[in-house]
Motif scaffolding. Structure first.
Motif, PDB file in Angstrom:
ATOM      1  N   ALA A   1     -49.812 -10.651 -59.971  1.00 62.03           N
ATOM      2  CA  ALA A   1     -50.654 -11.104 -60.823  1.00 62.03           C
ATOM      3  C   ALA A   1     -50.811 -12.535 -61.282  1.00 62.03           C
ATOM      4  O   ALA A   1     -51.793 -13.157 -61.816  1.00 62.03           O
ATOM      5  N   LYS A   2     -49.561 -13.139 -60.783  1.00 61.53           N
ATOM      6  CA  LYS A   2     -49.595 -14.758 -61.037  1.00 61.53           C
ATOM      7  C   LYS A   2     -50.103 -15.446 -60.062  1.00 61.53           C
ATOM      8  O   LYS A   2     -50.512 -16.513 -60.077  1.00 61.53           O
ATOM      9  N   LEU A   3     -50.200 -14.738 -58.799  1.00 66.77           N
ATOM     10  CA  LEU A   3     -51.117 -15.360 -57.619  1.00 66.77           C
ATOM     11  C   LEU A   3     -52.453 -15.334 -57.723  1.00 66.77           C
ATOM     12  O   LEU A   3     -53.001 -14.499 -56.971  1.00 66.77           O
ATOM     13  N   THR A   4     -53.052 -15.981 -58.548  1.00 66.75           N
ATOM     14  CA  THR A   4     -54.745 -16.089 -58.847  1.00 66.75           C
ATOM     15  C   THR A   4     -54.990 -16.656 -57.499  1.00 66.75           C
ATOM     16  O   THR A   4     -54.513 -17.605 -57.110  1.00 66.75           O
ATOM     17  N   ARG A   5     -56.338 -16.794 -57.294  1.00 66.00           N
ATOM     18  CA  ARG A   5     -57.066 -17.584 -56.370  1.00 66.00           C
ATOM     19  C   ARG A   5     -57.028 -18.799 -56.660  1.00 66.00           C
ATOM     20  O   ARG A   5     -56.842 -19.745 -55.903  1.00 66.00           O
ATOM     21  N   ASP A   6     -57.497 -19.267 -57.791  1.00 66.83           N
ATOM     22  CA  ASP A   6     -57.145 -20.476 -58.491  1.00 66.83           C
ATOM     23  C   ASP A   6     -55.866 -21.180 -58.049  1.00 66.83           C
ATOM     24  O   ASP A   6     -55.652 -22.284 -57.710  1.00 66.83           O
TER      25      ASP A   6
END
Length: 291
Positions: free
Chosen positions: A240-245
């Motif tokens: 959940a913490k590794l977003t595309r952004d």
């Protein structure tokens, strides 16, 4: 001297409060227990009345509050850009002398992420203001209450460290808090400062993994993560913490701070090295049963 602080209830802000040796006024969105050394001001970055009360009579503002992860640029801008604008306006109206703005190294490569772009836009607002400003771009900040890095330590406790490419600078949260408090009282003016723990050319991810392993008392195997796989992991929602952004700026090979420590000579210097800081973090995580 009274210091006004936004973001005082967050990871960095809490350590600024703990280390401050001068009266503090702090913004909070939720009720807080009364403390003789802190004047709590109820409100948020969109509450102009609360910000006016926060800045009234303050000699310095330390603006820490912001958003690190969000689904759209609009959400980032609402917190990081518009929020900074309202704090600047309140500080200027109150006649605040000094404005210490906490940005991010991500602003150096604003094209890589919505987060970095929003922090860079906020920096432009600060630099255009009439205040006696200084901007601090922290690198990777860590410490015993850092929930953002908890997953890295939990994986290391299983003997693994997933390493993206490149080198990074790091800074223990207490050293960052000390720098912000020192700058609230003076030091470089109209400067943008990238500060770190003093390690020449930053750290490799293997350095960080070794420090965590040493604190945990176990061997940690470093597994390189190719950029392509980093983006795949972000797309499929592996964390959940590794977003595309976030994946876009994590993939950048150079997050090493440049020159800010030298500019602060005589005002501040880092006191906590990587091994000591990571050991402190592991002890804090264990105390919270996070490991």
């Amino acid at each position: 001297m009274t210091i006004a602080i936004t973001g005082a209830t967050g990871f960095v802000g809490q350590r600024v409060l703990a280390l401050a040796n001068t009266p503090v006024r702090a913004l909070t969105r939720t009720p807080r227990p009364a403390r003789p050394d802190i004047g709590w001001i109820a409100g948020d970055l969109a509450d102009t009345a609360a910000l006016a009360a926060l800045c009234d009579g303050a000699s310095a503002v330390i603006h820490i509050a912001g958003v690190v992860s969000a689904p759209t640029r609009e959400v980032f801008d609402a917190a990081n850009v518009a929020g900074t604008a309202t704090v600047l306006a309140a500080a200027q109206a109150a006649g605040v002398r000094r404005f210490v703005h906490v940005s991010s190294l991500a602003a150096r490569e604003a094209q890589l992420s919505m987060y970095g772009a929003s922090k860079a836009a906020a920096e432009q607002l600060v630099m255009a203001s009439a205040l006696d400003w200084v901007i601090v771009r922290p690198p990777g900040v860590y410490g015993p209450a850092d929930a953002e890095m908890r997953d890295i330590y939990k994986l290391a406790a299983r003997g693994l460290y997933i390493a993206p490419p490149g080198r990074i600078s790091l800074l223990h949260v207490d050293d960052l808090a000390g720098a912000l408090l020192a700058l609230a009282g003076g030091g470089p003016s109209h400067r943008l400062l990238e500060i770190d723990d003093g390690a020449a050319n930053g750290h490799s991810h293997a350095d960080f993994a070794q420090a965590i392993g040493g604190a945990l008392g176990r061997r940690v195997r470093v597994i390189p993560l190719p950029v392509s796989m980093l983006h795949v992991a972000a797309r499929i929602g592996l964390s959940a913490k590794l977003t595309r952004d976030r994946a876009r700026y994590i993939a950048h090979p150079d997050w090493v701070a440049r020159g800010g420590n030298a500019a602060l000579a005589g005002v501040w210097r880092p006191e906590i090295g990587l091994a000591e800081g990571v050991a402190d973090t592991v002890a804090g995580f264990r105390a919270k049963a996070w490991l």
